[in-house]
Every structure is written in C-alpha cells, then in structure tokens.
Design a protein around this motif. Structure first.
Motif, PDB file in Angstrom:
ATOM      1  N   GLY A 296       0.784  -1.228   0.000  1.00  0.00           N
ATOM      2  CA  GLY A 296       0.000   0.000   0.000  1.00  0.00           C
ATOM      3  C   GLY A 296       0.817   1.279   0.000  1.00  0.00           C
ATOM      4  O   GLY A 296       0.257   2.366   0.112  1.00  0.00           O
ATOM      5  N   THR A 297       2.142   1.184  -0.121  1.00  0.00           N
ATOM      6  CA  THR A 297       2.978   2.388  -0.182  1.00  0.00           C
ATOM      7  C   THR A 297       3.033   2.888  -1.624  1.00  0.00           C
ATOM      8  O   THR A 297       2.871   2.117  -2.569  1.00  0.00           O
ATOM      9  CB  THR A 297       4.406   2.112   0.319  1.00  0.00           C
ATOM     10  OG1 THR A 297       4.986   1.066  -0.469  1.00  0.00           O
ATOM     11  CG2 THR A 297       4.415   1.720   1.787  1.00  0.00           C
ATOM     12  N   PRO A 298       3.284   4.192  -1.816  1.00  0.00           N
ATOM     13  CA  PRO A 298       3.398   4.719  -3.175  1.00  0.00           C
ATOM     14  C   PRO A 298       4.749   4.371  -3.798  1.00  0.00           C
ATOM     15  O   PRO A 298       5.679   3.965  -3.097  1.00  0.00           O
ATOM     16  CB  PRO A 298       3.257   6.227  -2.982  1.00  0.00           C
ATOM     17  CG  PRO A 298       3.727   6.474  -1.591  1.00  0.00           C
ATOM     18  CD  PRO A 298       3.367   5.242  -0.803  1.00  0.00           C
ATOM     19  N   GLY A 299       4.839   4.565  -5.096  1.00  0.00           N
ATOM     20  CA  GLY A 299       6.078   4.314  -5.815  1.00  0.00           C
ATOM     21  C   GLY A 299       6.766   5.597  -6.226  1.00  0.00           C
ATOM     22  O   GLY A 299       6.352   6.698  -5.855  1.00  0.00           O
ATOM     23  N   CYS A 300       7.809   5.444  -7.038  1.00  0.00           N
ATOM     24  CA  CYS A 300       8.582   6.564  -7.566  1.00  0.00           C
ATOM     25  C   CYS A 300       9.463   6.022  -8.687  1.00  0.00           C
ATOM     26  O   CYS A 300       9.456   4.831  -8.966  1.00  0.00           O
ATOM     27  CB  CYS A 300       9.441   7.197  -6.477  1.00  0.00           C
ATOM     28  SG  CYS A 300      10.757   6.114  -5.870  1.00  0.00           S
ATOM     29  N   LYS A 301      10.217   6.909  -9.290  1.00  0.00           N
ATOM     30  CA  LYS A 301      11.211   6.484 -10.273  1.00  0.00           C
ATOM     31  C   LYS A 301      12.590   6.630  -9.652  1.00  0.00           C
ATOM     32  O   LYS A 301      12.867   7.605  -8.947  1.00  0.00           O
ATOM     33  CB  LYS A 301      11.138   7.348 -11.528  1.00  0.00           C
ATOM     34  CG  LYS A 301      12.125   6.884 -12.611  1.00  0.00           C
ATOM     35  CD  LYS A 301      12.336   7.885 -13.732  1.00  0.00           C
ATOM     36  CE  LYS A 301      11.102   8.120 -14.533  1.00  0.00           C
ATOM     37  NZ  LYS A 301      11.388   8.969 -15.729  1.00  0.00           N
ATOM     38  N   LEU A 302      13.472   5.667  -9.916  1.00  0.00           N
ATOM     39  CA  LEU A 302      14.871   5.727  -9.504  1.00  0.00           C
ATOM     40  C   LEU A 302      15.731   5.838 -10.754  1.00  0.00           C
ATOM     41  O   LEU A 302      15.504   5.113 -11.734  1.00  0.00           O
ATOM     42  CB  LEU A 302      15.268   4.466  -8.728  1.00  0.00           C
ATOM     43  CG  LEU A 302      14.453   4.130  -7.479  1.00  0.00           C
ATOM     44  CD1 LEU A 302      14.942   2.824  -6.870  1.00  0.00           C
ATOM     45  CD2 LEU A 302      14.527   5.260  -6.469  1.00  0.00           C
ATOM     46  N   ILE A 303      16.707   6.736 -10.731  1.00  0.00           N
ATOM     47  CA  ILE A 303      17.607   6.910 -11.864  1.00  0.00           C
ATOM     48  C   ILE A 303      19.035   6.677 -11.379  1.00  0.00           C
ATOM     49  O   ILE A 303      19.515   7.335 -10.450  1.00  0.00           O
ATOM     50  CB  ILE A 303      17.492   8.320 -12.460  1.00  0.00           C
ATOM     51  CG1 ILE A 303      16.057   8.586 -12.923  1.00  0.00           C
ATOM     52  CG2 ILE A 303      18.479   8.485 -13.625  1.00  0.00           C
ATOM     53  CD1 ILE A 303      15.813  10.010 -13.399  1.00  0.00           C
ATOM     54  N   GLY A 304      19.687   5.707 -12.024  1.00  0.00           N
ATOM     55  CA  GLY A 304      21.084   5.414 -11.733  1.00  0.00           C
ATOM     56  C   GLY A 304      21.942   5.703 -12.947  1.00  0.00           C
ATOM     57  O   GLY A 304      21.433   6.120 -13.993  1.00  0.00           O
TER      58      GLY A 304
END
Length: 190
Positions: A97-105
């Motif tokens: 139930g937690t929100p997501g995001c984008k990760l950039i490496g």
C-alpha cells in the motif's frame, strides 16, 4: 528504571533488491561498502541514485547495503512532500500500500509501483540489551530526550534480535525537532 540509548539519525536513503541494483548500476554489479553502520552487517554504499516524484527530484541519495528482498525508499516527511509523494509511516519492510517513484542510476532507470515510506521510529536492541531495558521485540515504547529542545517521542517500535545493536533510529525531521547532535542519547520510558 531508565535505559539509555544513543540516537542514530537516519537521512533519506534506499535499500535495493538485486535486480534493481543491476538495472541501475549495470549487469553483475555488486554494492560497494564505504562505511559500516552500527547495525551488524549493514553498511553505507558508494552507490547513489536520484529519486523522482511527481513534483521534483532528490539527487544523489545513498544506497544502504546489503541487497534486500524488495526495494525500499526511506524518506523524512519533508523529503517526501518536496517531491510530491504522500508516504505513509511504516515499519521497515512493510511496503504493502505504499506509493512508488522512479529511480535513476548511472546505467538505467527503475519505475516502482510501491516502496516509498517514512520509517516508523524504532530502537534496535540485542536480546540481552532488550532484557536489560525490560522490553521485548515488537513492544511500543516512548523515548525521552533531554536538552534545550528536549521532548518525548511516543510510538517507538522495539526491534530486538541477534542482528541488532543498541541504537535508536530517528529521521532527520525528528532529530531536528529535538535538536539532536552526533552524540545525542535518549532514555527508554514505558
């Protein structure tokens, strides 16, 4: 009886699963430890990523190791609001139930549909330390900090087991509210 514990301030960071490590840093990449943390087997890594939310980006956020079964991003509420994410307060590892995001490496990007949270404040204790403090794993206690900005934090989770060592984890918002410095300590109260 009171039991004194050193405060460890937890700045924004993330834990990555193996597949996300490879996507972000390249095939076969292994995390590079730069500093051991107080908790046994845990370490800060050389690797950093950018965390992207709907309203902004947090750049150069440190990865902590070792790899985890699931990717988890731990932010202070101020950090989450800055990038437009409504992150719930959760116990580490409780990501449903937690929100997501984008990760950039440096080698790729990962779009997460969940995993962003504000860590529930907690105290790590070995089984012997927990017995000394008169608490057990999963208890909820309060901690008292003395000083110019002294205060009491309620709803502090006890995490006790063989892989734990005496330390309270507060995020930067909580630490700043209490005026915590590098040698701050608190007392467990029930």
């Amino acid at each position: 009886m009171s039991y004194e514990v050193k405060i460890g301030l937890s700045n924004k960071h993330l834990h990555l699963k193996d597949a996300d490590i490879e996507t972000l840093f390249g095939a076969g990449h292994k995390l590079t430890p730069t500093k051991d943390l107080v908790q046994p087997g845990q370490f800060a890594c050389e690797e950093k990523v950018d965390i992207v939310g709907p309203k902004g980006t947090l750049k150069g956020i440190r990865v902590l190791g070792p790899a985890r079964p699931e990717t988890q991003i731990e932010l202070a509420m101020t950090d989450a609001r800055t990038i437009g994410i409504k992150a719930p307060v959760r116990e580490s590892g409780k990501l449903e139930g937690t929100p997501g995001c984008k990760l950039i490496g440096p080698c790729g990007e990962v779009e997460l549909d969940h995993g962003v949270m504000v860590a529930l404040r907690h105290v790590h204790l070995s089984p012997a330390q927990a017995a000394e403090a008169g608490v057990k794993d999963k208890d909820i206690v309060s901690i008292k900090l003395e000083g110019e900005r002294g205060l009491v934090f309620d709803n502090v989770l006890v995490r006790s087991g063989d892989a734990h060592e005496r330390e309270v984890h507060l995020d930067t918002d909580e630490g700043n509210a209490a005026g915590c410095g590098p040698d701050s300590v608190c007392t467990i109260i029930k």
